[in-house]
Design an enzyme around this catalytic site. Sequence first.
Site, PDB file in Angstrom:
ATOM      1  CG  HIS A 157      -1.727  -1.209   1.395  1.00  0.00           C
ATOM      2  ND1 HIS A 157      -2.950  -1.444   0.826  1.00  0.00           N
ATOM      3  CD2 HIS A 157      -1.418  -2.338   2.102  1.00  0.00           C
ATOM      4  CE1 HIS A 157      -3.389  -2.658   1.180  1.00  0.00           C
ATOM      5  NE2 HIS A 157      -2.466  -3.226   1.933  1.00  0.00           N
ATOM      6  CB  SER A 278      12.034  23.168 -15.146  1.00  0.00           C
ATOM      7  OG  SER A 278      11.282  24.359 -15.207  1.00  0.00           O
ATOM      8  CE  LYS A 284      10.668  20.613 -11.446  1.00  0.00           C
ATOM      9  NZ  LYS A 284       9.838  19.763 -10.614  1.00  0.00           N
ATOM     10  CD  GLU A 291       7.908  12.585 -15.232  1.00  0.00           C
ATOM     11  OE1 GLU A 291       7.718  13.045 -14.100  1.00  0.00           O
ATOM     12  OE2 GLU A 291       8.239  13.313 -16.192  1.00  0.00           O
TER      13      GLU A 291
END
Length: 465
Positions: A157, A278, A284, A291
């Site tokens: 979980h 970024s 960043k 992804e």
Amino acid sequence: MKKNIASARITTQSSKLLKELNDSLPFDKLLYAEDIQGSLAHAFMLASKGIISNEDYALIEKGLKEILAEIEDGTFSLDRDDEDIHMAIEGYLTSKIGDAGKRLHTARSRNDQVALDFRLYVQKNSLLLAKLLLKNIKTLVDIASKHTTTLLPGMTHLQHAQPINFGYHMMAYASMFKRDYERFMSSYERNNYSPLGCAALAGTPHLIDRDMTANRLGFKEPTLNCLDTVSDRDFALEILFNIATMMMHISRLSEELILWSSSEFGWITLDDRHATGSSIMPQKKNPDIPELLRGKTGRVNGNLIGLLTVMKGLPLAYNKDMQEDKEGVFDSVKTATLSLKVLNEMMSLMRVNSENMQKACMVGHLSATDLADYLVKKLGMPFRDAYHTVGNLVNLAQEAGVDISELTLEQLRSIEPQIDEDIVGILDNRNSMNARTSKGGTATIRVSEQIDTIKEWLDKQGEYK
Ligand code: ARG
């Protein structure tokens, strides 16, 4: 009017819109090598059986080989007006060698031709993907070998559950990829039968030899029933399913990499080669690669459902709907090939932050189950009672702001007076991990066994390497 070589009775020029809808050359040109390979085998067989002359065969062979070379060096462009790759090659062959070219299609239909070309493509790519999977498994085994004692919280979980080692976690993915590999290989075996010679749907009255062509093309033998063969796209569905399942595994690993590389976890650092910045936030470093691997799983799932849906209502045998079989497969194969290459490179260069993983083990009372097991073994307490006792101890630790492994003997005894000094050490996370020695468990010795087993298995896959 230009004569349409694939249509004997249609006398008017096709409408532009029909061509736009009907022509598959813009995408099936990818099958040029398979188409030529199939035609060479077919022509050889026709000549050996005396169905065409040896002179015609010699011309066909030379012509097809020239066409292959011309396609590959770009002298013959496949950006043309022909309906599909089969007509483009046959038409060009005939323009080169005359009547012999027109004899190539004896005892053959585009229905068995396309079934053959597409199957050859799927078979070839199943082996290529399987090979790339082996590379990824090797990489995972290498990482695992270095981390059989690196502690991290195992989760359920997404909550801290029990201490495991990072090698164990990597071997879980190696096991998933092993199943993927086996799936590609078993599909390869199951579909290793030649469609060539099935003709339109019913076979042919010509005295052909399907075993000969099957053999020359590397198949085990010809397919059993021609009506099934020209209607069958199971081999395409299988590669789509195999890719979808494999990408689902890659996606789950990617999801973990994304989480683990966040500041909240800090368990791994992706190499700068596999991260992007970024455009506005100068600080960043984003995990775009995992992804995208996660995201690309969507399109391969779509391709599988797409073809299942195309096939589901088709009467036997060939229907033009089946031309919709190719683009999804081409896309899935391309996506899977690139994904496996990228994943392998990214995993090999990823940094594992063992200290952060170990620190995270001090949150979440990971050895609570060990304490319950202690009470069962030591005091003969029924497990469910032990479970509740430990629940109280977890609350005590929580109130004291410590991990269960940090409770003093006195604190432990305040809830269960029978707890003895021999509890010392049992709640330590490393001991907890190493206590799980059941087969397939996380104890370092067990993980080393798993690594050895997969290494031996990898060695045995030599024939396809
Ligand atoms: N381009 C077609 C396909 O990809 C080839 C088979 C055509 N057969 C036919 N009877 N029209 O499915």
